[in-house]
Design a protein around this motif. Structure first.
Motif, PDB file in Angstrom:
ATOM      1  N   PRO A 273       0.320  -0.942  -6.068  1.00  0.00           N
ATOM      2  CA  PRO A 273      -0.190  -0.913  -4.693  1.00  0.00           C
ATOM      3  C   PRO A 273      -0.160   0.496  -4.113  1.00  0.00           C
ATOM      4  O   PRO A 273       0.746   1.281  -4.408  1.00  0.00           O
ATOM      5  CB  PRO A 273       0.758  -1.852  -3.948  1.00  0.00           C
ATOM      6  N   LYS A 274      -1.137   0.800  -3.292  1.00  0.00           N
ATOM      7  CA  LYS A 274      -1.205   2.088  -2.601  1.00  0.00           C
ATOM      8  C   LYS A 274      -1.324   1.819  -1.100  1.00  0.00           C
ATOM      9  O   LYS A 274      -2.138   0.992  -0.682  1.00  0.00           O
ATOM     10  CB  LYS A 274      -2.416   2.892  -3.075  1.00  0.00           C
ATOM     11  N   VAL A 275      -0.536   2.517  -0.313  1.00  0.00           N
ATOM     12  CA  VAL A 275      -0.575   2.354   1.144  1.00  0.00           C
ATOM     13  C   VAL A 275      -0.842   3.711   1.782  1.00  0.00           C
ATOM     14  O   VAL A 275      -0.134   4.688   1.522  1.00  0.00           O
ATOM     15  CB  VAL A 275       0.750   1.772   1.679  1.00  0.00           C
ATOM     16  N   LYS A 276      -1.881   3.772   2.583  1.00  0.00           N
ATOM     17  CA  LYS A 276      -2.228   4.990   3.304  1.00  0.00           C
ATOM     18  C   LYS A 276      -2.577   4.599   4.735  1.00  0.00           C
ATOM     19  O   LYS A 276      -3.658   4.058   4.992  1.00  0.00           O
ATOM     20  CB  LYS A 276      -3.401   5.695   2.637  1.00  0.00           C
ATOM     21  N   GLY A 277      -1.645   4.856   5.637  1.00  0.00           N
ATOM     22  CA  GLY A 277      -1.837   4.407   7.007  1.00  0.00           C
ATOM     23  C   GLY A 277      -1.856   2.895   7.073  1.00  0.00           C
ATOM     24  O   GLY A 277      -0.926   2.223   6.630  1.00  0.00           O
ATOM     25  N   ASP A 278      -2.927   2.356   7.627  1.00  0.00           N
ATOM     26  CA  ASP A 278      -3.068   0.898   7.706  1.00  0.00           C
ATOM     27  C   ASP A 278      -3.851   0.320   6.535  1.00  0.00           C
ATOM     28  O   ASP A 278      -4.076  -0.891   6.475  1.00  0.00           O
ATOM     29  CB  ASP A 278      -3.785   0.520   9.014  1.00  0.00           C
ATOM     30  N   ASN A 279      -4.255   1.189   5.606  1.00  0.00           N
ATOM     31  CA  ASN A 279      -5.070   0.745   4.472  1.00  0.00           C
ATOM     32  C   ASN A 279      -4.212   0.465   3.235  1.00  0.00           C
ATOM     33  O   ASN A 279      -3.353   1.266   2.876  1.00  0.00           O
ATOM     34  CB  ASN A 279      -6.128   1.796   4.127  1.00  0.00           C
ATOM     35  N   GLN A 342       2.613 -10.099  -4.226  1.00  0.00           N
ATOM     36  CA  GLN A 342       3.953  -9.951  -4.773  1.00  0.00           C
ATOM     37  C   GLN A 342       4.232  -8.492  -5.161  1.00  0.00           C
ATOM     38  O   GLN A 342       5.332  -7.976  -4.937  1.00  0.00           O
ATOM     39  CB  GLN A 342       4.119 -10.868  -5.988  1.00  0.00           C
ATOM     40  N   LYS A 343       3.212  -7.832  -5.739  1.00  0.00           N
ATOM     41  CA  LYS A 343       3.349  -6.414  -6.092  1.00  0.00           C
ATOM     42  C   LYS A 343       3.572  -5.568  -4.840  1.00  0.00           C
ATOM     43  O   LYS A 343       4.386  -4.632  -4.831  1.00  0.00           O
ATOM     44  CB  LYS A 343       2.102  -5.930  -6.822  1.00  0.00           C
ATOM     45  N   LEU A 344       2.853  -5.888  -3.768  1.00  0.00           N
ATOM     46  CA  LEU A 344       3.000  -5.154  -2.517  1.00  0.00           C
ATOM     47  C   LEU A 344       4.386  -5.368  -1.924  1.00  0.00           C
ATOM     48  O   LEU A 344       5.022  -4.429  -1.423  1.00  0.00           O
ATOM     49  CB  LEU A 344       1.923  -5.604  -1.528  1.00  0.00           C
ATOM     50  N   GLN A 345       4.860  -6.604  -1.986  1.00  0.00           N
ATOM     51  CA  GLN A 345       6.184  -6.912  -1.451  1.00  0.00           C
ATOM     52  C   GLN A 345       7.278  -6.148  -2.200  1.00  0.00           C
ATOM     53  O   GLN A 345       8.234  -5.652  -1.600  1.00  0.00           O
ATOM     54  CB  GLN A 345       6.453  -8.413  -1.537  1.00  0.00           C
ATOM     55  N   TYR A 348       6.498  -2.118  -1.332  1.00  0.00           N
ATOM     56  CA  TYR A 348       6.492  -1.784   0.093  1.00  0.00           C
ATOM     57  C   TYR A 348       6.902  -3.012   0.911  1.00  0.00           C
ATOM     58  O   TYR A 348       6.061  -3.650   1.571  1.00  0.00           O
ATOM     59  CB  TYR A 348       5.102  -1.311   0.528  1.00  0.00           C
ATOM     60  N   PRO A 349       8.187  -3.363   0.896  1.00  0.00           N
ATOM     61  CA  PRO A 349       8.628  -4.583   1.591  1.00  0.00           C
ATOM     62  C   PRO A 349       8.355  -4.556   3.096  1.00  0.00           C
ATOM     63  O   PRO A 349       8.048  -5.588   3.693  1.00  0.00           O
ATOM     64  CB  PRO A 349      10.131  -4.641   1.293  1.00  0.00           C
ATOM     65  N   LYS A 350       8.456  -3.390   3.725  1.00  0.00           N
ATOM     66  CA  LYS A 350       8.203  -3.305   5.169  1.00  0.00           C
ATOM     67  C   LYS A 350       6.736  -3.574   5.480  1.00  0.00           C
ATOM     68  O   LYS A 350       6.406  -4.263   6.452  1.00  0.00           O
ATOM     69  CB  LYS A 350       8.613  -1.928   5.691  1.00  0.00           C
ATOM     70  N   VAL A 351       5.846  -3.022   4.642  1.00  0.00           N
ATOM     71  CA  VAL A 351       4.414  -3.255   4.833  1.00  0.00           C
ATOM     72  C   VAL A 351       4.096  -4.728   4.628  1.00  0.00           C
ATOM     73  O   VAL A 351       3.305  -5.328   5.375  1.00  0.00           O
ATOM     74  CB  VAL A 351       3.590  -2.386   3.857  1.00  0.00           C
TER      75      VAL A 351
END
Length: 389
Positions: A273-279, A342-345, A348-351
């Motif tokens: 997973p990739k997190v950039k801002g709200d994306n 599940q990968k995102l959790q 990046y658990p907060k996201v």
């Protein structure tokens, strides 16, 4: 002596003997059980029961012949729920159903679409059902049709289908799911189950044989649609379920029509997973090794450029399968069958805590970046094509 006598009496009271024993001639061995619901919402059960007297095969040396008749019988029962339908078998079968040898549970299409929670509750509470039994969604006919198929190599249809499932598992040619796998996916809020699909093929309205065709996608306990063979294979690539499977390329390096077949001997997938801002986006990377097993062209495999070209064609084929699978589960059915949530959790658990309540809305629009790397290891015993004089 009195103390010894007291001990012996107490021990004898604790020895209850074989209170739960069941004689083999009192049991009806189930080899395949199907579950469905009719239009009235009633639970239907169909079982294939072995007939031991008819299982004998022709003996050698003139010692007699095969027993007459088919080696199994099919029984059906219905009730307000599956427990009642199961109990109703006692009214027409002289023996007690024995389920511990059964390895497949067939799910009718009506039941799959209406939801299989009640079925799962029934089979997971009954200790005789094996939690490793395969789950199969049946389409194209009734469960009774399936149990009475005429074209079989094995003595009875159940054994034929069990062999097909085991072949699929060994060659990664189809999706295989058991009860444990389904329940685990059902209890994970970030994942949705998938079940193999078996289609009954008919001729002149009569069921002839069955074949596996892709899979069935579920949203929680309800089936929402079907996945094609390529879409199913795409999910298996992402789930690290591919090994010893065939990969067929139907065009050559210059776009010419041809058929080249490879065997995938090893594969590995990673989802990041990739997190950039709200994306939020995901990088889906797949790498695999293959061997060429057949070609109808005359490619010279001593040429490094040719090998690279064939690797590129394999990469494009696999990428197409993965993207087709993503389009089906993400855009068409909107089910997270691979476990992206599940990968995102995990990373990046907060996201995830911010998104989990609206993941059903976010997930269909998440960008997926798919990349594939192929390495051709061997070309068999010959590198140069056969040339006729």
């Amino acid at each position: 002596m009195k103390k010894i006598l007291v001990v012996l009496i107490v021990v004898s009271l604790l020895l209850t003997g074989c209170w739960d024993k069941r004689e083999i001639n009192e049991l009806a061995f189930v080899q395949g059980i199907g579950m469905d619901r009719d239009k009235d919402g009633m639970a239907n059960l169909t079982v294939q029961v072995l007939k031991p007297a008819n299982l004998a095969t022709t003996t050698g040396g003139g010692g007699g012949g095969a027993a007459a008749g088919k080696p199994y019988e099919v029984y059906s029962s219905r009730g307000v729920d599956f427990a009642k339908a199961f109990a109703n078998f006692n009214t027409e079968i002289a023996r007690t159903l024995f389920l511990q040898h059964n390895e497949i549970i067939f799910i009718g299409e009506n039941l799959a679409r209406s939801g299989i929670y009640d079925m799962l509750d029934f089979i997971t509470r009954n200790p005789e059902f094996r939690r490793t039994s395969y789950l199969i969604v049946v389409t194209g006919g009734t469960l009774d049709d399936l149990m009475k198929l005429s074209k079989n190599v094995e003595k009875y249809p159940y054994r034929e289908i069990l062999g097909m499932i085991q072949n699929q598992r060994n060659t990664s040619s189809g999706y295989v799911c058991d009860i444990n796998h389904f329940v685990e996916a059902l209890e994970t809020e970030e994942n949705q189950p998938i079940v193999g699909r078996l289609e009954i093929v008919k001729k002149d309205g009569k069921p002839q044989h069955a074949r596996f065709v892709g899979a069935a996608a579920f949203k929680n306990d309800k089936m929402v649609g079907f996945l094609s063979e390529d879409e199913t294979k795409g999910i298996m690539w992402m789930d690290n379920l591919i090994k010893n499977t065939s990969l067929v390329i139907d065009k050559g390096p210059k776009g010419e029509k041809t058929h080249t077949t490879f065997t995938v001997i090893k594969s590995k997938a990673s989802i990041t997973p990739k997190v950039k801002g709200d994306n939020v986006s995901f990088d889906v990377k797949i790498s695999f090794e293959s061997n060429m097993i057949e070609q109808d062209a005359k490619y010279n495999l001593t040429d490094l450029k040719m090998i690279k070209s064939l690797e590129k064609l394999q990469e494009l084929k696999v990428k197409s399968e993965v993207e087709d699978a993503l389009n089906a589960i993400q855009k068409k059915y909107k089910v997270d069958s691979v476990g992206f949530g599940q990968k995102l959790q995990e990373k990046y658990p907060k996201v995830w805590r911010k998104l989990k309540d609206k993941w059903d809305e976010v997930y269909p629009n998440v960008k997926m970046n798919v990349s594939v790397k192929a390495i051709m290891k061997r070309s068999g015993l010959t590198s140069k094509p056969i040339e006729s004089r």
